[in-house]
Design a protein around this motif. Structure first.
Motif, mmCIF file in Angstrom:
data_model
loop_
_atom_site.group_PDB
_atom_site.id
_atom_site.type_symbol
_atom_site.label_atom_id
_atom_site.label_comp_id
_atom_site.label_asym_id
_atom_site.label_seq_id
_atom_site.Cartn_x
_atom_site.Cartn_y
_atom_site.Cartn_z
ATOM 1 N N PRO A 53 26.611 47.244 42.884
ATOM 2 C CA PRO A 53 25.213 47.604 41.896
ATOM 3 C C PRO A 53 25.100 49.418 41.171
ATOM 4 N N ARG A 54 26.039 50.209 42.008
ATOM 5 C CA ARG A 54 25.475 51.646 42.249
ATOM 6 C C ARG A 54 27.457 52.163 42.351
ATOM 7 N N TYR A 55 27.933 53.655 41.677
ATOM 8 C CA TYR A 55 28.600 53.848 42.232
ATOM 9 C C TYR A 55 28.266 56.006 42.030
ATOM 10 N N THR A 56 28.795 56.965 42.638
ATOM 11 C CA THR A 56 28.974 57.685 42.300
ATOM 12 C C THR A 56 30.094 58.661 42.485
ATOM 13 N N ALA A 57 30.304 59.045 41.879
ATOM 14 C CA ALA A 57 31.747 60.103 42.292
ATOM 15 C C ALA A 57 31.518 61.636 41.522
ATOM 16 N N ARG A 58 31.882 62.296 42.356
ATOM 17 C CA ARG A 58 31.883 63.704 42.588
ATOM 18 C C ARG A 58 32.885 63.987 42.518
ATOM 19 N N ILE A 80 39.245 66.938 45.807
ATOM 20 C CA ILE A 80 38.654 65.508 46.222
ATOM 21 C C ILE A 80 38.020 64.805 45.770
ATOM 22 N N LEU A 81 37.679 63.367 45.481
ATOM 23 C CA LEU A 81 36.915 62.798 45.258
ATOM 24 C C LEU A 81 36.055 62.191 45.921
ATOM 25 N N LEU A 82 34.426 62.337 45.940
ATOM 26 C CA LEU A 82 33.621 61.657 47.181
ATOM 27 C C LEU A 82 32.873 60.977 46.216
ATOM 28 N N GLU A 83 33.084 60.183 47.621
ATOM 29 C CA GLU A 83 32.926 58.311 46.289
ATOM 30 C C GLU A 83 30.810 58.101 47.542
ATOM 31 N N SER A 84 29.982 58.039 46.816
ATOM 32 C CA SER A 84 28.405 57.251 47.385
ATOM 33 C C SER A 84 28.402 56.731 46.547
ATOM 34 N N ALA A 85 27.823 55.478 47.438
ATOM 35 C CA ALA A 85 27.546 54.058 46.524
ATOM 36 C C ALA A 85 26.804 53.213 47.515
ATOM 37 N N PHE A 86 26.270 52.135 46.192
ATOM 38 C CA PHE A 86 25.497 50.816 46.921
ATOM 39 C C PHE A 86 26.264 50.119 47.046
ATOM 40 N N PHE A 87 26.699 48.874 48.064
ATOM 41 C CA PHE A 87 26.505 47.617 47.853
ATOM 42 C C PHE A 87 26.360 46.919 48.204
ATOM 43 N N ASP A 88 26.851 45.581 47.430
ATOM 44 C CA ASP A 88 26.066 43.944 47.945
ATOM 45 C C ASP A 88 26.150 44.368 50.103
ATOM 46 N N ILE A 141 29.329 61.156 37.898
ATOM 47 C CA ILE A 141 29.871 59.805 37.634
ATOM 48 C C ILE A 141 28.322 58.843 37.961
ATOM 49 N N ASP A 142 27.872 58.653 37.456
ATOM 50 C CA ASP A 142 27.018 57.435 38.470
ATOM 51 C C ASP A 142 26.817 56.191 37.131
ATOM 52 N N GLN A 143 27.433 55.098 38.103
ATOM 53 C CA GLN A 143 27.419 54.499 37.442
ATOM 54 C C GLN A 143 25.814 53.310 38.025
ATOM 55 N N ASN A 144 25.211 53.252 37.674
ATOM 56 C CA ASN A 144 23.903 52.325 38.520
ATOM 57 C C ASN A 144 23.096 50.997 37.517
ATOM 58 N N TYR A 145 23.863 50.238 38.110
ATOM 59 C CA TYR A 145 22.692 48.979 37.401
ATOM 60 C C TYR A 145 21.777 48.504 38.350
ATOM 61 N N LEU A 146 21.195 49.403 39.486
ATOM 62 C CA LEU A 146 20.047 48.595 40.176
ATOM 63 C C LEU A 146 18.642 48.980 39.508
#
Lengths: 673, 339
Positions: free
Chosen positions: A102-107, A219-227, A281-286
């Motif tokens: 439901p949420r994925y961010t990339a920098r 670098i692509l830095l991932e920070s996310a929320f996974f089920d 990039i912040d794809q946020n469905y929460l």
């Protein structure tokens, strides 16, 4: 969760010694298992219960300490300079399954210099038992430990198509993880992919192909929320557990996702140089919906048995960063908004626990107005306790053996059921994967164990459950059984059973019938019945079993259906008047054919219904020189008594004659010459 | 005939000297002086058949001998009477010899612990309940507020039997079964076997025993929980133990607690049994979670309650200082006979 004593002080000033800190944490529900000195620091092993993912990072634990010692929580700053280049121009993120992600961010951070971390950072990484790798990996680990939010750094130049697709794996796809394990993926697993292939298993581990190496520049830095559930299932299926998966499956703080990313970006800038590309990039469905809960002080005090005021509760909740909503406050009520990192709190009782644990369980008085009440008696317990006392009193030691057994239990024939035993799908040992269908085989193993240690006489018993299958997938019948192993021969063991029956005031006659089991010597084994129902079996072990176990004695075993004993038990003893007139006894030895049984002789005498016969007691059977072949001599005692007078010798003579005559007519039995 | 008489005299003397008991002396008396078949009477009876010259002297001699033997018999008798009193002090029995032993059987130490704990809770008005060992997933997990795919299942490694069947990994299952059947007030404990696929070592066995407790009524509070469990711990471990209630987490209780007692081995100063903390954990407990009440159809606003659980092997090991859980299931008689 391992924490460093010195590192923790970054987030919360306190003057507690390491021991005092450990005690405070323990008393608030974060048990400190061990304290180990590391250089000029201490490493504390904190047991974090599964409901508190917020304490899977230093800041969460610091929040607890700050609440306890009433100090301020210090959150590090995350502001930094960026380039004018925009992240959206360099890369893109597509989430194909926003339930699982439901949420994925990339920098993106450009032109970093990969190198070993500075000494202070290496020291911190070491202090909690991790190994430094390089500055980028160390920073992502550092921020994970600090915030509880897992991060992943990809070598941006190795991402095919320079983009990220979060999707379910395709059937048959594989990926080599950073730790070298080859993962076979299924379409139930979520992966992070580039234009061509999976580059990470979402929330669990990155792929080897795209990991940060000495030559990495961008670098692509991932920070996310996974089920959480999906991470857990995938991690179990792949047998791949990481610091990341551990936190994702416990649920990370949805509001910390971007903070942690910024924190890491800032540290990379400070330590590894380069430039952070502007934006995220912040794809946020929460749904950022806040949970509000109302606490009634009256309920809190009655549930805890306390008498604390609203201000105390309010103070505790505020320090734990719950937001008090003034509009929801009345004389008795407090309404709070739950912070995003406390997904475990959504009901009044959860708030009550928060107040109770910070206020201190030790302040709750151990007092009660519980009324006096009689315990309900329980027939099973009564019969069990009595039976065990009787058997132990007869010199038998009680054993308790494992319900899980191996194939051996089927080897010498089944006592209760021929159906195949219930199988355990995940046994510890593949050769012990069945639920036992009888106790007796376990007693043989106990006998064997004791014999190996030089104990020759093993008089033992067990009263436990066996599990009889009732059809595929059905719940088994759990039968409570009593199994006894005795070393004094068949009749001695039968005597033990008879003593149990008589002590349980069971009036039904114990019937015996020959039976045929591989377990038993066919000459000395019987099926036992009580009141027409199958009670169980008794027998001397067969030669084959004795040889198999290499026994040096000839044990006898019995196994009884305990429910049949309970059914027939009469726990009320009854009183019979003690006779006033003496008995007259006659000891007889008679000769009969081998085929005549004691039960028949006794039955014949009883069937005469002579009121003066008060007892028939068996002595012994004799075969030998003076007795004709094919015959046996049986000695027994007749006991005569009258209620109203002393019987005369002549009267008894006559009765004895009548009995002998009947025995003679029925079985051709003669008085021994 | 005089010869025969002196033969009798010698024989009687010899017999009496050999006699070892009062009974034997009585037999000798009958043999020589008996009215019907006594040796002397036989002689007297035979006198009429003797030649006349011998009749009078034989009669005289026989009577003298009769008196004489009678005197010897009385003497011998009195000897026995005095010696039977004196025999107490004679060194005939080595009193230090071991007594004869009947075999004595023992209840298993686990049974003894369970019986003792049942006894304590019976005094407090708790009923004893039992439940099946092969359980449906529902009773072991779902009804106890432990959802599937949830990390809280981690604490309950479980043997699975297929078709949602399992070997119960906790006796808390019995709580649910009892509450499904009965309305409050409830006060019960449930002892029994539980199973976990733990790696077997000195502290872990794949089968062990737990006792679950539950009390539900109107107005039951955490204070009641502390009271009842304090009474229990003082009764089982001794009046002078110290207790510590600290917050913890169980899916089926809220608030939850773990209860430590001061280490009985080192008296709180720190040893290997208590990992040098001075405390050992003995009980898990808490107020029944409203979700559990909802599952069994109780009104969670009206009724409150507490539940607790303890490990029987652990308590037994603490009490006796036993360092290896496997001893309980090896059933070595040299171990079992110590309890």
């Amino acid at each position: 969760m391992r924490i460093s004593y010195n590192w923790l002080k970054d987030y919360c000033k306190h003057d507690l010694s390491v021991e005092a800190l450990a005690e405070k944490l323990t008393n608030a529900g974060l048990v400190v298992d061990t304290i180990n000195p590391v250089d000029d620091d201490f490493c504390l092993e904190v047991e974090v219960t599964t409901n508190r993912p917020d304490c899977q990072g230093f800041i969460g634990i610091a929040r607890e300490v700050a609440t306890i010692v009433r100090s301020k929580l210090v959150i590090p700053g995350v502001d930094y300079e960026t380039t004018t280049e925009k992240v959206n121009d360099l890369t893109g993120v597509t989430i194909e399954d926003n339930e699982l992600c439901p949420r994925y961010t990339a920098r993106i951070i450009k032109d970093v210099k990969i190198a070993p971390s500075p000494e202070w950072l290496q020291k911190r990484i070491n202090s909690i038992g991790l190994r430094p790798v390089n500055n980028i990996v160390d920073i992502t680990n550092y921020v994970l430990m600090e915030s509880g939010q897992p991060l992943h750094a990809f070598d941006f130049d190795k991402l095919s198509g320079k983009k990220i697709i979060v999707r379910r794996a395709k059937k048959g796809e594989t990926m080599e993880a950073i730790d070298g394990s080859k993962c076979m993926l299924t379409d139930e697993m979520l992966v992070i992919a580039d234009a061509q292939r999976p580059v990470a298993i979402a929330g669990i581990m990155g792929g080897r192909d795209t990991e940060v190496s000495d030559t990495t520049k961008n670098i692509l830095l991932e920070s996310a929320f996974f089920d959480p559930r999906n991470v857990r299932r995938t991690s179990r299926k792949l047998s791949l557990i990481s610091d990341s998966s551990y936190r994702f499956e416990r649920r990370v703080d949805p509001e910390c996702v971007d903070w942690a990313s910024r924190r890491a970006a800032k540290m990379i800038l400070d330590i590894a140089g380069g430039q952070v590309v502007e934006g995220v990039i912040d794809q946020n469905y929460l749904e950022g919906k806040k949970v509000s809960v109302t606490l009634r002080m009256s309920r809190l005090n009655s549930l805890l048995g306390l008498n604390i005021d609203k201000d105390t509760a309010k103070g505790i909740l505020e320090r734990l960063q719950f937001t008090i909503k003034p509009e929801g406050e009345t004389e008795d009520n407090l309404t709070v908004e739950v912070p995003s990192f406390r997904g475990d709190v959504y009901r009044e009782v959860d708030l009550i626990e928060e107040v109770a644990r910070i206020h201190g369980y030790d302040k709750i008085p151990a007092e009660s107005n519980i009324r006096v009440k009689l315990t309900q008696d329980n027939i099973f317990d009564k019969v069990t306790e009595k039976t065990k006392s009787v058997i132990s009193g007869l010199g038998f030691d009680e054993v308790i053996t494992d319900s899980i057994v191996g194939e051996l239990q089927e080897k010498h024939g089944n006592i209760w059921s021929d159906d195949s035993s219930i199988k355990i799908m995940n046994p510890i040992r593949q050769d012990e994967n069945l639920l036992r269908k009888a106790l007796v085989h376990n007693l043989l193993r106990v006998k064997k164990h004791n014999q190996n240690y030089g104990v020759e006489k093993t008089n033992i018993y067990e009263l436990s459950k066996i599990y009889l299958p009732r059809g595929d997938g059905e719940m088994p019948e759990e039968k409570e059984c009593l199994s006894i192993l005795g070393e004094e021969g068949f009749l001695s063991l039968k005597g033990v059973i008879e003593t149990i029956l008589s002590q349980l005031n069971i009036v039904q006659k114990l019937e015996t019938r020959r039976c045929d089991f591989g377990l038993f010597n066919p000459e000395k084994s019987a099926e036992l019945k009580l009141g027409g129902k199958l009670l169980g079996y008794i027998g001397e072990l067969s030669r084959e079993v004795i040889n198999d176990y290499d026994f040096r004695s000839k044990p006898c075993v019995a196994e009884l259906d305990f429910d049949i004993l309970i059914e027939n038990t009469n726990l009320e003893s009854s009183y019979h008047k003690i006779p006033s007139f003496p008995i007259v006894t006659r000891d007889l030895a008679v000769v009969s054919d081998e085929t005549v049984t004691w039960a028949e002789i006794k039955g014949c005498i009883e069937s005469l219904n002579i009121v003066y016969v008060d007892g028939i007691e068996f002595f012994d059977v004799y075969r030998g020189k003076q007795i004709e072949k094919g015959k046996k001599s049986i000695a027994f005692r007749l006991i005569f008594r009258a209620d109203d007078r002393t019987l005369k010798s002549e009267e008894v003579d006559k009765l004895q004659e009548e009995i002998l005559e009947n025995l003679s007519n029925a079985f051709g039995i003669k008085l021994r010459a | 005939m005089q010869e025969r008489l002196s033969e009798i005299q010698n024989q009687a003397k010899e017999d009496l000297a050999k006699a070892e008991s009062l009974e034997e002396v009585e037999k000798i008396k009958t043999r020589y002086l008996g009215r019907k078949a006594g040796v002397i009477n036989e002689i007297i009876k035979s006198i009429p058949g003797l030649p006349p010259e011998q009749r009078s002297s034989t009669g005289k001699s026989a009577n003298i001998l009769k008196k004489e033997i009678g005197k010897w018999i009385e003497e011998r008798k009195s000897e026995f009477n005095t010696s039977s009193e004196a025999s107490l002090t004679l060194p005939s029995l080595d009193l230090s010899l071991p007594g004869e032993h009947k075999p004595y059987g023992h209840k298993h130490p686990i049974t003894q612990t369970i019986d003792e704990i049942k006894g304590i809770f019976r005094k407090l008005g708790f009923d004893i309940e039992y439940g099946p060992e092969v359980e449906h997933e529902y009773y072991n997990f779902d009804a106890l507020n432990i959802p599937a795919d949830h990390p809280s299942r981690e604490d309950f490694d479980t043997f699975y039997l297929g078709n949602k069947r399992l070997l119960r990994s906790q006796t808390s299952t019995v709580q649910i079964r009892v509450m499904e059947k009965k309305q409050p007030p409830i006060r019960m404990i449930a002892p029994g076997k539980v199973f976990r696929p733990d790696t077997v070592d000195a502290r872990h066995a794949s089968m062990f025993h737990q006792i679950e407790g539950l009390m539900v009524d109107e107005g039951v509070s955490f204070s009641d929980l502390k009271y009842v469990l304090t009474l229990f711990a003082q009764s089982y471990f001794g009046q002078d133990i110290k207790m510590r209630f600290r917050p913890s987490f169980f899916p089926f209780t809220e608030p939850s607690a773990e209860i430590d007692i001061s280490c009985s081995i080192c008296k709180g100063t720190g040893c290997s049994v208590c990992s040098h903390s001075g405390w050992v954990e003995v009980l898990g407990a808490g107020m029944v979670d409203p979700n559990v009440f909802e599952t069994v159809g109780y009104d969670a606003e009206k009724y409150t309650g507490f539940a607790f659980g303890l490990g029987v092997e652990r308590l037994t090991m603490l009490k006796y200082g036993i360092d290896n859980i496997r001893l309980f299931f090896e059933n070595d008689l040299r171990f079992l006979s110590q309890f």
